[in-house]
Design a protein around this motif. Sequence first.
Motif, PDB file in Angstrom:
ATOM      1  N   LEU A  45     -14.432  55.441  30.731  1.00 46.07           N
ATOM      2  CA  LEU A  45     -14.379  54.153  31.724  1.00 46.07           C
ATOM      3  C   LEU A  45     -15.086  53.174  30.521  1.00 46.07           C
ATOM      4  O   LEU A  45     -15.881  53.461  29.555  1.00 46.07           O
ATOM      5  N   VAL A  46     -14.957  51.798  31.001  1.00 45.12           N
ATOM      6  CA  VAL A  46     -15.300  50.653  30.067  1.00 45.12           C
ATOM      7  C   VAL A  46     -16.796  50.699  29.702  1.00 45.12           C
ATOM      8  O   VAL A  46     -17.793  51.234  30.459  1.00 45.12           O
ATOM      9  N   GLN A  47     -16.902  50.586  28.535  1.00 43.27           N
ATOM     10  CA  GLN A  47     -18.495  50.605  27.832  1.00 43.27           C
ATOM     11  C   GLN A  47     -18.879  49.336  27.508  1.00 43.27           C
ATOM     12  O   GLN A  47     -20.275  49.549  27.040  1.00 43.27           O
ATOM     13  N   HIS A  48     -18.153  48.421  27.255  1.00 45.12           N
ATOM     14  CA  HIS A  48     -18.567  47.241  26.975  1.00 45.12           C
ATOM     15  C   HIS A  48     -19.459  46.664  27.937  1.00 45.12           C
ATOM     16  O   HIS A  48     -19.318  46.390  28.998  1.00 45.12           O
ATOM     17  N   ARG A  49     -20.780  46.199  27.293  1.00 45.24           N
ATOM     18  CA  ARG A  49     -21.826  45.860  28.376  1.00 45.24           C
ATOM     19  C   ARG A  49     -21.420  44.984  29.451  1.00 45.24           C
ATOM     20  O   ARG A  49     -21.640  44.990  30.639  1.00 45.24           O
ATOM     21  N   TYR A  50     -20.886  43.428  28.911  1.00 47.27           N
ATOM     22  CA  TYR A  50     -20.517  42.542  30.076  1.00 47.27           C
ATOM     23  C   TYR A  50     -19.409  43.167  30.953  1.00 47.27           C
ATOM     24  O   TYR A  50     -19.573  42.751  32.196  1.00 47.27           O
ATOM     25  N   ASP A  51     -18.340  43.724  30.403  1.00 49.89           N
ATOM     26  CA  ASP A  51     -17.451  44.237  31.222  1.00 49.89           C
ATOM     27  C   ASP A  51     -17.851  45.331  32.099  1.00 49.89           C
ATOM     28  O   ASP A  51     -17.204  45.509  33.292  1.00 49.89           O
ATOM     29  N   ARG A  52     -18.609  46.098  31.682  1.00 51.39           N
ATOM     30  CA  ARG A  52     -19.251  47.212  32.556  1.00 51.39           C
ATOM     31  C   ARG A  52     -20.058  46.799  33.712  1.00 51.39           C
ATOM     32  O   ARG A  52     -20.154  47.157  34.903  1.00 51.39           O
ATOM     33  N   ARG A  53     -20.873  45.717  33.493  1.00 49.80           N
ATOM     34  CA  ARG A  53     -21.626  44.925  34.676  1.00 49.80           C
ATOM     35  C   ARG A  53     -20.751  44.529  35.807  1.00 49.80           C
ATOM     36  O   ARG A  53     -20.995  44.479  36.843  1.00 49.80           O
TER      37      ARG A  53
END
Length: 184
Positions: A45-53
Amino acid sequence: MRTESTGYIVAVCLRRGHHFSKTPSLSIRLLAGLGVEGDGHMGALVQHRYDRRRDPARPNLRQVHLIPSELFDELRAEGFTIQPGDLGENVTTSGIDLAALPTGTRLHLGTQAVIELTGLREPCVLMDRFQEGLKAATEDRDANGRAVYKAGVMAIVVSDGEVAAGDAIETVLPEGRQRPLEPV
């Protein structure tokens, strides 16, 4: 699918946790459906901090980040000091115009690993925090005024494998209608 071209790996990098730059390594292990073993962006699952939020349930289309070494040459000519891993890439390549490849292109890295391109990395403000003016240096406009992003491409891992500097890269284009890479 048809084989298009061959390039090679200049460097491989990873880093635990979420940091802008990654550390060069002798080799990295790619894990199908997850990414680079031990890297802060590994996961289904998405790990990029901005996208994960925004949506933590989204699939991770950014498991592996690749940048062509030719971009580093271009940036150095503009006065930037850039080395493999500095821009957060896992794989630094040579001999392949990554951004010109269509979505779904498969890259065979070394003898076993296979990744599939999912999109472009859009330059971000963190690039300017690393070196002032770097974000603008990795953005351009084409003849039609459309944005051109030169900060590398993103991929998912299709087949496990260990990869290292010097390994060959075989490019296999997808069959059928080809779509250009878009930011992911």
